[in-house]
Design an enzyme around this catalytic site. Sequence first.
Site, PDB file in Angstrom:
ATOM      1  CG  ASP A 178      -1.856   1.169   1.243  1.00 40.61           C
ATOM      2  OD1 ASP A 178      -1.443   2.290   0.878  1.00 40.61           O
ATOM      3  OD2 ASP A 178      -3.028   0.965   1.566  1.00 40.61           O
ATOM      4  CG  HIS A 179       1.259   4.441  -3.061  1.00 42.65           C
ATOM      5  ND1 HIS A 179      -0.019   4.167  -3.463  1.00 42.65           N
ATOM      6  CD2 HIS A 179       1.362   5.789  -3.110  1.00 42.65           C
ATOM      7  CE1 HIS A 179      -0.647   5.289  -3.745  1.00 42.65           C
ATOM      8  NE2 HIS A 179       0.166   6.296  -3.537  1.00 42.65           N
ATOM      9  CG  HIS A 241      -4.230   4.523  -0.526  1.00 40.33           C
ATOM     10  ND1 HIS A 241      -3.340   3.488  -0.609  1.00 40.33           N
ATOM     11  CD2 HIS A 241      -4.527   4.846  -1.815  1.00 40.33           C
ATOM     12  CE1 HIS A 241      -3.106   3.200  -1.884  1.00 40.33           C
ATOM     13  NE2 HIS A 241      -3.823   4.012  -2.630  1.00 40.33           N
TER      14      HIS A 241
END
Length: 503
Positions: A178-179, A241
């Site tokens: 999950d960036h 996010h």
Amino acid sequence: MNTPESHILVIFGASGDLTKRKLIPAICKLHNGKRLPEKFAILGASRTEMTDEEFRESVTDFLPKDDDQCKCDEFLEKLYYQPLGTADADEYGKLKDRLEELKEKLDIPGNYIFYLSTPPKLYGVIPANLASVGLNQQEDGYTRLIVEKPFGNNLETAQKLNKELLNYFDEKQIYRIDHYLGKETVQNMLVARFSNGIFEPIWNRNFIERVEISSAESLGVEGRGGYYDQSGAMRDMVQNHLLQLVGMVGMEPPVVAEADAIRNETLKVFQSLRPLEPEEIRSNVIRGQYMESRIKNEQVKGYRGEKGVDPESRTETFLAMKFYIDNWRWAGVPFYLRTGKKLPTRVTEVVIKFRPTPHHLFQEDGVTAHVTNQLIIRIQPDEGILLKFGLKEPGAGFRVQPVNMDFHYSDLSDVELPTAYERLLLDCMMGDQTLYLRGDAVEAAWRFVQPILNAWEENPSLPIYGYPAGSWGPQEADDLIEGEDTWRYPCKNLSDDGTYCEL
Ligand code: BG6
């Protein structure tokens, strides 16, 4: 500085956009900053027929422009390419042979990272195919699997995917990305909370009135209409996010700064999210879709006019919601989330609103004067932290004036913030899973959002409000906030939040 062990990174989906725009530039930065081992190779794999040289050429334009050209050229030499029908198990012998050949030639031990940057339907297939030729085994080194988002399209498919991966790899080998967790400012929430004595004593229901998390984007779906129309803001931003941000804000202090200790605490937050009852969804979750409008004298398309989008689509491009975390720390504190495309600016931030003083001492012209204390953690842009409080205005009487105390990362002029992918890729190379999602946490996050998705699907009378592109979303999102209050309307610059902003 520790560097990872020598290894080969295999990128499935090597001819795709993510590889060119995010992965290759991030790995090149790591190489130029001497963070990679000396013996290292990238093997791109995808269906497109290409030679090593053509693969190198295809990514050249995406290498960091301001970096040393010689270092970038040196980096390009580490790139190789293998055409591969990724869905076809029979092709994996070819992949294995190529890896053996590179291993021999470059004198690299059998350490492999497999990065799945393909369409999601292949996330379950590639691990099975790797296993069919023994490439999941760790006899001669390690094998790790990085899985891109989306991790499932709903609770059921996420559970199924977890099972499929665990058939061939164990949890310690699986890195779900999950960036947002790779963003420096997101990790800083842990450090701000747990390395300072001053925040934690007041980080709870006794002192905090509410928590607000906004993630606004000024861009629309930008050519990704086909994907986005099947996804929407809930799946695209909230389930992953934004809930990860909730996890960071809401978690209890872990006992040690280690992957499982930290991930156990975020999991507990997700498990404590109070499920929304079907009758609460109408009033607690507001969805919207951007409509045609004029921004800065330019006519802007509505969402339904975007390429790849159903002209009658009911996919949400905006979402605002209110919910609670049912545990000792957060009982009764409302959490508000808001995200959307085609909003006035690009900004992501967490706002902690503290309770007012119990007694208001100062008055101005007969009216009570007090300031809402707020701590704003800016994730992007103008990354930093802002504390708002009241001080005496110089002069007669006791006039209270709101003031700002702010820290901007840009003030640390010698520090360049690494991109999320640089951080995450390096962590995987070092075998550190802290900033990657564990399977149980992904499922817990889906468990919270699934009833909302179900309600939207089953009940067409639940409204989706139109909002003009370039605005802050539908009015109904403002009505979510209890009392007279509103959302914070942020500007590009962290400290400006007056009525006028340069966007
Ligand atoms: C991606 C979403 O995961 O995150 C995009 O698919 C979104 O729709 C993006 O634009 C936002 O990321 P960032 O880092 O720009 O905030």
